[in-house]
Design a protein around this motif. Structure first.
Motif, PDB file in Angstrom:
ATOM      1  N   ARG A 112       0.860  -1.185   0.000  1.00 41.15           N
ATOM      2  CA  ARG A 112       0.000   0.000   0.000  1.00 41.15           C
ATOM      3  C   ARG A 112       0.892   1.229   0.000  1.00 41.15           C
ATOM      4  N   ILE A 113       0.412   2.257  -0.626  1.00 38.66           N
ATOM      5  CA  ILE A 113       1.113   3.530  -0.624  1.00 38.66           C
ATOM      6  C   ILE A 113       0.230   4.516   0.130  1.00 38.66           C
ATOM      7  N   TYR A 114       0.768   5.043   1.206  1.00 37.05           N
ATOM      8  CA  TYR A 114       0.058   5.994   2.031  1.00 37.05           C
ATOM      9  C   TYR A 114       0.470   7.397   1.591  1.00 37.05           C
ATOM     10  N   CYS A 115      -0.505   8.186   1.197  1.00 29.97           N
ATOM     11  CA  CYS A 115      -0.273   9.472   0.542  1.00 29.97           C
ATOM     12  C   CYS A 115      -0.518  10.630   1.501  1.00 29.97           C
ATOM     13  N   TYR A 116       0.412  11.591   1.481  1.00 22.58           N
ATOM     14  CA  TYR A 116       0.341  12.725   2.392  1.00 22.58           C
ATOM     15  C   TYR A 116       0.551  14.038   1.655  1.00 22.58           C
ATOM     16  N   PHE A 117      -0.031  15.083   2.223  1.00 20.47           N
ATOM     17  CA  PHE A 117       0.161  16.441   1.743  1.00 20.47           C
ATOM     18  C   PHE A 117       0.763  17.263   2.872  1.00 20.47           C
ATOM     19  N   ALA A 118       1.847  17.992   2.564  1.00 20.42           N
ATOM     20  CA  ALA A 118       2.527  18.819   3.558  1.00 20.42           C
ATOM     21  C   ALA A 118       2.507  20.275   3.102  1.00 20.42           C
ATOM     22  N   PRO A 119       1.530  21.056   3.570  1.00 22.35           N
ATOM     23  CA  PRO A 119       1.504  22.479   3.217  1.00 22.35           C
ATOM     24  C   PRO A 119       2.558  23.236   4.020  1.00 22.35           C
ATOM     25  N   ASP A 120       3.062  24.308   3.456  1.00 14.43           N
ATOM     26  CA  ASP A 120       4.020  25.180   4.151  1.00 14.43           C
ATOM     27  C   ASP A 120       5.254  24.439   4.663  1.00 14.43           C
ATOM     28  N   ALA A 121       5.766  23.511   3.851  1.00 16.38           N
ATOM     29  CA  ALA A 121       6.996  22.803   4.219  1.00 16.38           C
ATOM     30  C   ALA A 121       8.145  23.805   4.279  1.00 16.38           C
ATOM     31  N   ASP A 150       3.431  15.995 -19.889  1.00 13.39           N
ATOM     32  CA  ASP A 150       4.328  15.711 -21.029  1.00 13.39           C
ATOM     33  C   ASP A 150       5.255  14.511 -20.793  1.00 13.39           C
ATOM     34  N   GLY A 151       5.134  13.845 -19.639  1.00  9.27           N
ATOM     35  CA  GLY A 151       5.896  12.621 -19.405  1.00  9.27           C
ATOM     36  C   GLY A 151       7.224  12.796 -18.696  1.00  9.27           C
ATOM     37  N   ARG A 152       7.622  14.018 -18.397  1.00  7.99           N
ATOM     38  CA  ARG A 152       8.868  14.197 -17.650  1.00  7.99           C
ATOM     39  C   ARG A 152       8.755  13.617 -16.239  1.00  7.99           C
ATOM     40  N   MET A 153       7.546  13.587 -15.729  1.00  5.94           N
ATOM     41  CA  MET A 153       7.266  12.963 -14.436  1.00  5.94           C
ATOM     42  C   MET A 153       6.206  11.904 -14.697  1.00  5.94           C
ATOM     43  N   SER A 154       6.592  10.637 -14.581  1.00  5.08           N
ATOM     44  CA  SER A 154       5.692   9.563 -15.019  1.00  5.08           C
ATOM     45  C   SER A 154       5.406   8.512 -13.953  1.00  5.08           C
ATOM     46  N   HIS A 155       5.811   8.785 -12.718  1.00  2.00           N
ATOM     47  CA  HIS A 155       5.608   7.813 -11.650  1.00  2.00           C
ATOM     48  C   HIS A 155       4.132   7.796 -11.249  1.00  2.00           C
ATOM     49  N   ALA A 156       3.452   6.697 -11.475  1.00  2.00           N
ATOM     50  CA  ALA A 156       2.006   6.614 -11.260  1.00  2.00           C
ATOM     51  C   ALA A 156       1.606   6.928  -9.819  1.00  2.00           C
ATOM     52  N   GLN A 157       2.385   6.461  -8.844  1.00  5.91           N
ATOM     53  CA  GLN A 157       1.994   6.728  -7.454  1.00  5.91           C
ATOM     54  C   GLN A 157       2.058   8.212  -7.149  1.00  5.91           C
ATOM     55  N   ASP A 158       2.989   8.933  -7.763  1.00  6.38           N
ATOM     56  CA  ASP A 158       3.065  10.375  -7.542  1.00  6.38           C
ATOM     57  C   ASP A 158       1.862  11.078  -8.159  1.00  6.38           C
TER      58      ASP A 158
END
Length: 171
Positions: A112-121, A150-158
């Motif tokens: 499993r991939i646990y996804c987080y958001f960090a505002p104001d890092a 455009d594919g420069r960043m293609s990591h599906a989990q990201d």
């Protein structure tokens, strides 16, 4: 382990598991890997810290959000997310919002991939990625969209993390 299941091959990163059943004459295989965390961090001035690293499976560099396995020493998934963000980028998450968990490949991968958001890092240190050789860069959310498009960043989990952050109204 459940009946009809056995480890075929084991490394420190994953196990290859075989399952036989009465439903199919052919065995089924999957990779059992530790769960991971991925962090979409945004600084006070709207920059997103990214990591570029060589991925042997792709035989090329990959541009990604900070992420990594949840280690047994981690007190929680959130602690793992904070650790990975700090190690890979030098940024600290003052606040961390859980976005959800995703299954990266339901047909072949058990993790499993646990996804987080960090505002104001906030940048508090230089990155200390350990054995990984990484390069850091920053972009705006608009540039992030362009790189995914455009594919420069293609990591599906990201991409899943960015989508969850948008769906939850964080970006």
């Amino acid at each position: 382990m459940s009946p009809g299941t056995r480890d075929v091959y084991t490394t420190r990163w994953f196990r290859l598991v075989e399952k036989t059943s009465e439903v199919s004459a052919q065995p089924f295989y999957w990779i059992d890997s530790p769960d991971c965390v991925t962090v979409l961090a945004v600084t006070g001035d709207g920059k997103v810290p990214l990591v570029r690293q060589y991925r042997p499976a792709l035989d090329r560099m990959s541009l990604e959000l900070p992420s990594g396995h949840i280690d047994p020493k981690d007190e929680s998934r959130e602690a793992a997310a904070r650790r990975e963000l700090l190690e890979e980028t030098g940024y600290e998450a003052r606040k961390l919002q859980f976005l959800g968990a995703v299954d990266p490949d339901t047909g072949r991968l058990r993790a499993r991939i646990y996804c987080y958001f960090a505002p104001d890092a906030v940048k508090v240190a230089e990155p200390k990625p350990g054995a990984e050789t990484i390069e850091n860069q920053e972009c705006t959310l608009s540039e992030l969209d362009s790189m995914m498009s455009d594919g420069r960043m293609s990591h599906a989990q990201d991409m899943a993390v960015v989508l969850l952050a948008r769906l939850r109204g964080f970006i």
